[in-house]
Motif scaffolding. Structure first.
Motif, PDB file in Angstrom:
ATOM      1  N   GLU A   1       2.045  -7.312   0.478  1.00 57.18           N
ATOM      2  CA  GLU A   1       1.011  -6.414  -0.041  1.00 57.18           C
ATOM      3  C   GLU A   1       1.322  -4.999   0.442  1.00 57.18           C
ATOM      4  O   GLU A   1       1.552  -4.784   1.630  1.00 57.18           O
TER       5      GLU A   1
ATOM      6  N   ARG B   1       0.027   1.742  12.075  1.00 51.65           N
ATOM      7  CA  ARG B   1      -0.410   0.454  11.516  1.00 51.65           C
ATOM      8  C   ARG B   1       0.689  -0.586  11.669  1.00 51.65           C
ATOM      9  O   ARG B   1       0.424  -1.741  11.997  1.00 51.65           O
TER      10      ARG B   1
ATOM     11  N   GLU C   1       7.271   1.890   3.872  1.00 49.72           N
ATOM     12  CA  GLU C   1       6.473   0.671   3.971  1.00 49.72           C
ATOM     13  C   GLU C   1       7.265  -0.550   3.509  1.00 49.72           C
ATOM     14  O   GLU C   1       7.208  -1.611   4.133  1.00 49.72           O
TER      15      GLU C   1
ATOM     16  N   ARG D   1       0.218  -0.897   0.623  1.00 47.76           N
ATOM     17  CA  ARG D   1      -0.925   0.006   0.592  1.00 47.76           C
ATOM     18  C   ARG D   1      -0.532   1.432   0.249  1.00 47.76           C
ATOM     19  O   ARG D   1      -1.347   2.195  -0.255  1.00 47.76           O
ATOM     20  N   GLU D   2       0.685   1.792   0.594  1.00 43.62           N
ATOM     21  CA  GLU D   2       1.107   3.184   0.480  1.00 43.62           C
ATOM     22  C   GLU D   2       1.445   3.580  -0.950  1.00 43.62           C
ATOM     23  O   GLU D   2       1.871   2.764  -1.747  1.00 43.62           O
TER      24      GLU D   2
END
Length: 111
Positions: A51, A106, A62, A53-54
């Motif tokens: 998954e 993160r 990422e 997000r960026e």
């Protein structure tokens, strides 16, 4: 892919590329020569269940962080460096740097 950090690459890009490549390399356990190069090829099976997000420039980092670990086999191929004839960058230095830092923080706490 990776680009040469030669005289055609502006100094600010050389610095930011070297720094981000170093950080990404430490996180994934492989030397990544050019973490911001968009020339990539992946096996779908290695990223299909991930998954993301960026958006924007952080997406490249990422994918590397999530798809590569110390047991991954990677190959890096030298590619031609092509810049806009006016040397225009689309990176927003302040906000994109903050987004990159957020991604790194993160990623460190995810492991």
């Amino acid at each position: 892919g990776f680009r040469d950090r030669d005289s055609t690459m502006p100094l600010s890009r050389k610095f930011s590329n070297s720094l981000t490549s170093f950080i990404i390399s430490k996180i994934v356990g492989h030397r990544i020569i050019d973490s911001q190069c968009g020339y990539r090829r992946y096996r779908l099976s290695s990223i299909d269940d991930l998954e993301f997000r960026e958006k924007g420039f952080q997406f490249e980092s990422e994918v590397l962080i999530k798809a590569i670990d110390s047991s991954s086999k990677i190959k890096q191929v030298k590619i031609s460096t092509i810049y806009d004839k006016n040397n225009k960058s689309y990176i927003k230095h302040f906000s994109d740097t903050l987004k990159f830092i957020r991604l790194i923080v993160r990623s460190i706490f995810r492991k």
